[in-house]
Design an enzyme around this catalytic site. Structure first.
Site, PDB file in Angstrom:
ATOM      1  N   LYS A 115       0.824  -1.211   0.000  1.00  0.00           N
ATOM      2  CA  LYS A 115       0.000   0.000   0.000  1.00  0.00           C
ATOM      3  C   LYS A 115       0.859   1.262   0.000  1.00  0.00           C
ATOM      4  CE  LYS A 115      -3.005   2.594   3.174  1.00  0.00           C
ATOM      5  NZ  LYS A 115      -2.041   3.522   3.806  1.00  0.00           N
ATOM      6  N   ASN A 116       1.838   1.321   0.902  1.00  0.00           N
ATOM      7  CA  ASN A 116       2.624   2.552   1.042  1.00  0.00           C
ATOM      8  C   ASN A 116       3.458   2.839  -0.208  1.00  0.00           C
ATOM      9  OD1 ASN A 116       1.568   2.920   3.576  1.00  0.00           O
ATOM     10  ND2 ASN A 116       3.307   2.048   4.659  1.00  0.00           N
ATOM     11  N   ASP A 166       4.062   0.322  11.748  1.00  0.00           N
ATOM     12  CA  ASP A 166       2.790  -0.264  11.324  1.00  0.00           C
ATOM     13  C   ASP A 166       2.562  -1.671  11.860  1.00  0.00           C
ATOM     14  OD1 ASP A 166       2.013   1.970   9.959  1.00  0.00           O
ATOM     15  OD2 ASP A 166       2.631   1.263   7.989  1.00  0.00           O
ATOM     16  N   ARG A 221      -4.668  10.556   3.250  1.00  0.00           N
ATOM     17  CA  ARG A 221      -3.338  11.015   3.658  1.00  0.00           C
ATOM     18  C   ARG A 221      -2.360  10.990   2.481  1.00  0.00           C
ATOM     19  NH1 ARG A 221       0.306  13.937   6.508  1.00  0.00           N
ATOM     20  NH2 ARG A 221       2.299  12.887   6.600  1.00  0.00           N
ATOM     21  N   MET A 254       6.371   6.853  17.390  1.00  0.00           N
ATOM     22  CA  MET A 254       6.064   7.837  16.355  1.00  0.00           C
ATOM     23  C   MET A 254       4.679   8.455  16.467  1.00  0.00           C
ATOM     24  SD  MET A 254       7.896   6.337  12.940  1.00  0.00           S
ATOM     25  CE  MET A 254       9.616   5.853  12.966  1.00  0.00           C
ATOM     26  N   ASP A 304      -5.817   8.021   8.999  1.00  0.00           N
ATOM     27  CA  ASP A 304      -5.921   7.406  10.316  1.00  0.00           C
ATOM     28  C   ASP A 304      -6.054   8.422  11.438  1.00  0.00           C
ATOM     29  OD1 ASP A 304      -5.644   4.746   9.525  1.00  0.00           O
ATOM     30  OD2 ASP A 304      -3.477   4.940   9.393  1.00  0.00           O
TER      31      ASP A 304
END
EC number: 2.5.1.7
Length: 436
Positions: free
Chosen positions: A23-24, A321, A98, A343, A122
């Protein structure tokens, strides 16, 4: 219409599963098609909400797309509608995603004009844009902010000029955005303290295939020599490392036996070793990962006998993640572990649902949770819960699949944002899950 997952847990899951495309990475490389008027073909695209929303956004901007199948698309950004970029429709749609922030770098680099919405996605804490905006300024852009629309407008009237930058944080999206802006800038750009995740490496390899000159790939020091134009290319997205980690956790929690096919082991970094520290057995078979059925698993201690701490860190450290998944897996382990999420200050706030299910967890503060493993002394119990973000949603789904009785997981749009056909794929492993 909203949907929920109805899950009846307690079944060991067995079989083979193939991870989706990352996905990223997809959000970055799909944004990069704006850098050229020529055709770019991208394969292994995950069929998920966030990525499909980005593709729809590009189409409304004027990018021509041809979906060869659900996982392969040909893009051509020959004619961009800048009036649409200033419309309420663009502000509304881009503000939900995002990843839309990464449209700014290629638009600014190629056209000298871009817009950034207030970050969406998110609910896991603040998402700063400082690295992006400060970097764009150093390349010669100027920005203004409209408080009423929560929109940044960036302009580079005389074009962008390469420079040296020491990034204040190794932001993945910030690094990707600045790379995409710099590839068409005049002169040389040096990015130090750059993110070096596999996603960023893949973006750099794709841009070089398009004609860019990027050096230092896989390190935190990138040198980008600007070129006049970029051409088309073909690019394949890596397997999603977060899905791979999720399936490892799923096998352990359900006492199942799962083989993850084509896992991209060479790009997983220390992810497998961190699961081994939780006591989970993994076996490599070529590029597949086999997780055998284990009646129990024991958390390791540090060499001095102290309690294990697992924390996130920029690559090649552990990706944040996967901390939600590791926290859930630790619930049924033998031993204790401290999960330290550095984070994002709200990402551990889903543990209240695990407590309701019977887990033993102490939430020390917004960043740290101590998990006292149950060692299968009793199963978790099914409850009704809601998914606050993508990764917590899947962590709760894993907990529900291991629990006794029925669970109802609401707000599953959050899960669908990051995991394609997850209910169908889990049913193929023997899960009792329905979308209702």
């Amino acid at each position: 219409m909203s949907f929920a997952f109805e899950v009846r847990g307690g079944r060991p899951l067995r079989g083979e599963i193939v991870p989706q495309g990352a996905k990223n990475e997809a959000l970055q490389v799909i944004s990069a098609v704006l850098l050229t008027p020529e055709k770019v073909t991208i394969s292994n695209i995950p069929d998920i909400l966030d990525v499909n929303l980005l593709i729809a956004l590009l189409e409304e901007m004027g990018v021509k797309t041809e979906r060869i199948d659900r996982h392969t698309c040909v893009f051509q950004a020959a004619d961009i509608d800048f009036d649409y970029l200033q419309s309420d429709a663009f502000r509304s749609k881009s503000g939900r995603l995002r990843g839309s922030v990464m449209l700014a770098g290629p638009l600014l680099g190629r056209f000298g004009n871009a817009f950034i919405p207030k970050p969406g996605g998110d609910k896991i804490g603040r998402r700063r844009l400082d690295t992006h905006l400060t970097g764009f300024e150093k390349l010669g852009a100027r920005f203004s902010y409209d408080k009423n629309s929560s929109f940044f407008e960036l302009r580079a009237g005389k074009g962008l000029t390469g420079t040296y930058m020491l990034l204040d944080e190794p932001s993945v999206t910030g690094t990707a955005n600045l790379i995409m802006a710099a590839v068409l800038a005049k002169g040389t750009t040096t990015l130090y303290n750059a993110a070096c995740e596999p996603y960023v490496q893949q973006l750099c390899h794709m841009l070089n295939a398009m004609g860019a000159d990027i050096r230092g790939i896989s390190s935190n020091l990138l040198t980008i020599n600007g070129v006049r134009s970029l051409g088309g290319c073909s690019h394949r997205i890596l397997p999603d490392m977060i899905e791979v980690g999720s399936f490892i956790g799923l096998a352990a929690m359900t006492q199942g036996e799962i083989t993850i096919k084509n896992a991209g082991i060479s790009q997983l970094g220390m992810i497998p070793d961190k699961f081994r520290m939780l006591g989970i057995e993994l076996e490599y078979r070529g590029d597949d990962i086999h997780i055998p059925a284990q009646p129990d698993y024991e958390i390791q201690q540090f060499l001095d006998g102290s309690i294990l701490t697992i924390s996130d860190h920029p690559w090649p450290g552990l990706t944040p993640d996967l901390l939600s998944i590791m926290l859930v897996v630790a619930v049924q382990a033998k031993g204790s572990v401290l999960i330290h999420q550095k984070m994002f200050e709200s990402r551990l706030f889903f543990v209240d649902k695990l407590l309701d299910m019977g887990a033993q967890i102490i939430l020390c503060d917004p960043h740290r949770a101590a998990v006292i493993g149950l060692n299968r002394s009793h199963p978790l119990r099914g409850i009704t819960m809601s998914s606050p973000d993508i990764r917590a949603g899947v962590a709760l789904l894993i907990a529900a699949l291991s629990a006794e009785g029925e669970s109802l997981i609401q707000n599953i749009e959050q899960i669908d944002r990051g995991y394609q056909y997850i209910d169908e794929r889990l049913r193929q492993l023997g899960a009792d899950i329905r979308r209702v």
